[in-house]
Motif scaffolding. Structure first.
Motif, PDB file in Angstrom:
ATOM      1  N   ALA A  45      42.802 -22.749   8.473  1.00 41.16           N
ATOM      2  CA  ALA A  45      42.011 -21.884   7.592  1.00 41.16           C
ATOM      3  C   ALA A  45      40.524 -22.183   7.742  1.00 41.16           C
ATOM      4  CB  ALA A  45      42.457 -22.061   6.142  1.00 41.16           C
ATOM      5  N   TYR A  46      40.164 -23.460   7.719  1.00 41.01           N
ATOM      6  CA  TYR A  46      38.752 -23.820   7.869  1.00 41.01           C
ATOM      7  C   TYR A  46      38.226 -23.476   9.266  1.00 41.01           C
ATOM      8  CZ  TYR A  46      38.357 -26.134   3.361  1.00 41.01           C
ATOM      9  OH  TYR A  46      38.300 -26.395   2.017  1.00 41.01           O
ATOM     10  N   ASN A  47      39.040 -23.670  10.272  1.00 39.30           N
ATOM     11  CA  ASN A  47      38.632 -23.319  11.631  1.00 39.30           C
ATOM     12  C   ASN A  47      38.398 -21.808  11.746  1.00 39.30           C
ATOM     13  OD1 ASN A  47      38.169 -24.152  14.429  1.00 39.30           O
ATOM     14  ND2 ASN A  47      39.963 -22.895  14.858  1.00 39.30           N
ATOM     15  N   ASN A  48      39.290 -21.017  11.143  1.00 38.99           N
ATOM     16  CA  ASN A  48      39.098 -19.567  11.159  1.00 38.99           C
ATOM     17  C   ASN A  48      37.828 -19.165  10.431  1.00 38.99           C
ATOM     18  OD1 ASN A  48      41.384 -18.936  12.682  1.00 38.99           O
ATOM     19  ND2 ASN A  48      42.698 -18.840  10.883  1.00 38.99           N
ATOM     20  N   MET A  49      37.544 -19.826   9.307  1.00 42.66           N
ATOM     21  CA  MET A  49      36.303 -19.532   8.592  1.00 42.66           C
ATOM     22  C   MET A  49      35.093 -19.889   9.447  1.00 42.66           C
ATOM     23  SD  MET A  49      36.879 -20.358   4.567  1.00 42.66           S
ATOM     24  CE  MET A  49      38.014 -21.727   4.605  1.00 42.66           C
ATOM     25  N   ALA A  50      35.155 -21.004  10.135  1.00 42.55           N
ATOM     26  CA  ALA A  50      34.045 -21.395  11.009  1.00 42.55           C
ATOM     27  C   ALA A  50      33.814 -20.352  12.099  1.00 42.55           C
ATOM     28  CB  ALA A  50      34.328 -22.768  11.634  1.00 42.55           C
ATOM     29  N   MET A  51      34.892 -19.813  12.661  1.00 43.14           N
ATOM     30  CA  MET A  51      34.742 -18.784  13.706  1.00 43.14           C
ATOM     31  C   MET A  51      34.116 -17.513  13.136  1.00 43.14           C
ATOM     32  SD  MET A  51      38.011 -19.270  16.267  1.00 43.14           S
ATOM     33  CE  MET A  51      39.259 -18.939  15.066  1.00 43.14           C
ATOM     34  N   VAL A  52      34.482 -17.166  11.902  1.00 41.20           N
ATOM     35  CA  VAL A  52      33.886 -15.985  11.275  1.00 41.20           C
ATOM     36  C   VAL A  52      32.399 -16.224  11.022  1.00 41.20           C
ATOM     37  CG1 VAL A  52      33.861 -14.522   9.206  1.00 41.20           C
ATOM     38  CG2 VAL A  52      36.043 -15.153  10.270  1.00 41.20           C
ATOM     39  N   PHE A  53      32.056 -17.397  10.501  1.00 42.89           N
ATOM     40  CA  PHE A  53      30.639 -17.694  10.263  1.00 42.89           C
ATOM     41  C   PHE A  53      29.848 -17.677  11.573  1.00 42.89           C
ATOM     42  CE2 PHE A  53      31.959 -19.686   6.129  1.00 42.89           C
ATOM     43  CZ  PHE A  53      31.235 -18.814   5.326  1.00 42.89           C
ATOM     44  N   ARG A  54      30.454 -18.155  12.643  1.00 40.70           N
ATOM     45  CA  ARG A  54      29.795 -18.104  13.947  1.00 40.70           C
ATOM     46  C   ARG A  54      29.576 -16.644  14.361  1.00 40.70           C
ATOM     47  NH1 ARG A  54      33.233 -20.644  17.860  1.00 40.70           N
ATOM     48  NH2 ARG A  54      32.885 -22.504  16.649  1.00 40.70           N
ATOM     49  N   GLN A  55      30.573 -15.801  14.116  1.00 42.85           N
ATOM     50  CA  GLN A  55      30.457 -14.377  14.420  1.00 42.85           C
ATOM     51  C   GLN A  55      29.353 -13.730  13.596  1.00 42.85           C
ATOM     52  OE1 GLN A  55      34.563 -12.933  14.322  1.00 42.85           O
ATOM     53  NE2 GLN A  55      33.850 -10.995  15.161  1.00 42.85           N
TER      54      GLN A  55
ATOM     55  N   LEU B 283      33.947  -8.905   8.286  1.00 41.77           N
ATOM     56  CA  LEU B 283      33.889 -10.362   8.273  1.00 41.77           C
ATOM     57  C   LEU B 283      33.951 -10.957   6.870  1.00 41.77           C
ATOM     58  CD1 LEU B 283      31.325 -10.882  11.168  1.00 41.77           C
ATOM     59  CD2 LEU B 283      33.827 -10.791  11.254  1.00 41.77           C
ATOM     60  N   GLU B 284      33.284 -10.328   5.902  1.00 39.10           N
ATOM     61  CA  GLU B 284      33.357 -10.843   4.530  1.00 39.10           C
ATOM     62  C   GLU B 284      34.784 -10.764   4.000  1.00 39.10           C
ATOM     63  OE1 GLU B 284      31.203 -12.450   2.677  1.00 39.10           O
ATOM     64  OE2 GLU B 284      29.578 -12.282   4.125  1.00 39.10           O
ATOM     65  N   ARG B 285      35.444  -9.666   4.292  1.00 35.31           N
ATOM     66  CA  ARG B 285      36.840  -9.487   3.867  1.00 35.31           C
ATOM     67  C   ARG B 285      37.734 -10.506   4.569  1.00 35.31           C
ATOM     68  NH1 ARG B 285      39.306  -7.551  -0.472  1.00 35.31           N
ATOM     69  NH2 ARG B 285      41.304  -6.641   0.034  1.00 35.31           N
ATOM     70  N   SER B 286      37.451 -10.788   5.826  1.00 40.27           N
ATOM     71  CA  SER B 286      38.195 -11.790   6.577  1.00 40.27           C
ATOM     72  C   SER B 286      38.064 -13.163   5.901  1.00 40.27           C
ATOM     73  CB  SER B 286      37.679 -11.837   8.014  1.00 40.27           C
ATOM     74  OG  SER B 286      38.342 -12.824   8.747  1.00 40.27           O
ATOM     75  N   LEU B 287      36.834 -13.527   5.546  1.00 40.71           N
ATOM     76  CA  LEU B 287      36.611 -14.805   4.854  1.00 40.71           C
ATOM     77  C   LEU B 287      37.378 -14.859   3.532  1.00 40.71           C
ATOM     78  CD1 LEU B 287      32.789 -15.385   5.402  1.00 40.71           C
ATOM     79  CD2 LEU B 287      34.673 -16.766   6.302  1.00 40.71           C
ATOM     80  N   TYR B 288      37.412 -13.736   2.841  1.00 39.35           N
ATOM     81  CA  TYR B 288      38.138 -13.650   1.574  1.00 39.35           C
ATOM     82  C   TYR B 288      39.600 -14.072   1.769  1.00 39.35           C
ATOM     83  CZ  TYR B 288      40.683 -11.337  -2.214  1.00 39.35           C
ATOM     84  OH  TYR B 288      41.534 -11.043  -3.246  1.00 39.35           O
TER      85      TYR B 288
END
Length: 183
Positions: free
Chosen positions: A163-173, A140-145
């Protein structure tokens, strides 16, 4: 024809979009319009991908790439840019077919070619796909990167939103609800 098919797909009518593309492909055969044929094959690949038929989309993307790589087409950088996009779409199809190594190979190839061409929209798509691949592996950290790296090359508000929506989904995960809400 390409833009009319995109408009129909955007309106939610993939069947109508595909019909327009198939009619256009008949015209390209009759009149030897290779550039248009490549663009239509690419859009038909997008339709198949959005319908979940990733194997068919992969075949169509490869055919379009062959056309864009044809040295008989005028080389103004445009066809090389479209070829780089096809590499990204091939990578995306492989990703959806769960063939991560092939997806990674084509995405890296596309990123390299698009960087050489300064095709930021293709670079964005590649970085987004890298983020998706990392998220699928629970990195997940690499994904955010990768999602963060995509922001400077985002060419329009839609790409920034994604991009922001994808980051939000990662943070939710990651169970980081505050960051998820922020993004």
């Amino acid at each position: 024809m390409v833009y009319i098919s995109i408009a129909q797909r955007t309106l939610g009518d993939i069947t109508k979009s595909s019909q327009i593309i198939l009619e256009g492909l008949k015209l390209t055969e009759r009149h030897s319009m290779m550039e248009l044929k490549g663009s239509l094959l690419a859009q038909l690949g997008v339709n198949y991908s959005e319908s979940g038929d990733y194997q068919k989309s992969l075949e169509l993307y490869k055919r379009a790439k062959e056309i864009f790589d044809n040295e008989n087409l005028k080389d103004d950088g445009y066809h090389r840019e479209l070829s780089a996009w096809m590499e990204e779409t091939i990578g995306s199809a492989y990703f959806n077919l769960r063939q991560i190594d092939s997806a990674n190979y084509y995405c890296r190839l596309s990123y390299s070619h698009s960087a050489d061409l300064n095709a930021s929209w293709v670079q964005y798509l590649c970085l987004n796909l890298f983020g998706e691949m990392e998220r699928s592996k629970k990195n997940l950290e690499r994904s955010l990167y990768y999602y963060r790296l995509s922001l400077p090359v985002a060419v329009d508000a839609h790409f920034i939103y994604l991009a922001y929506n994808n980051m939000a989904m990662v943070f939710r995960q990651m169970d980081n609800k505050d960051s998820s809400i922020y993004f």
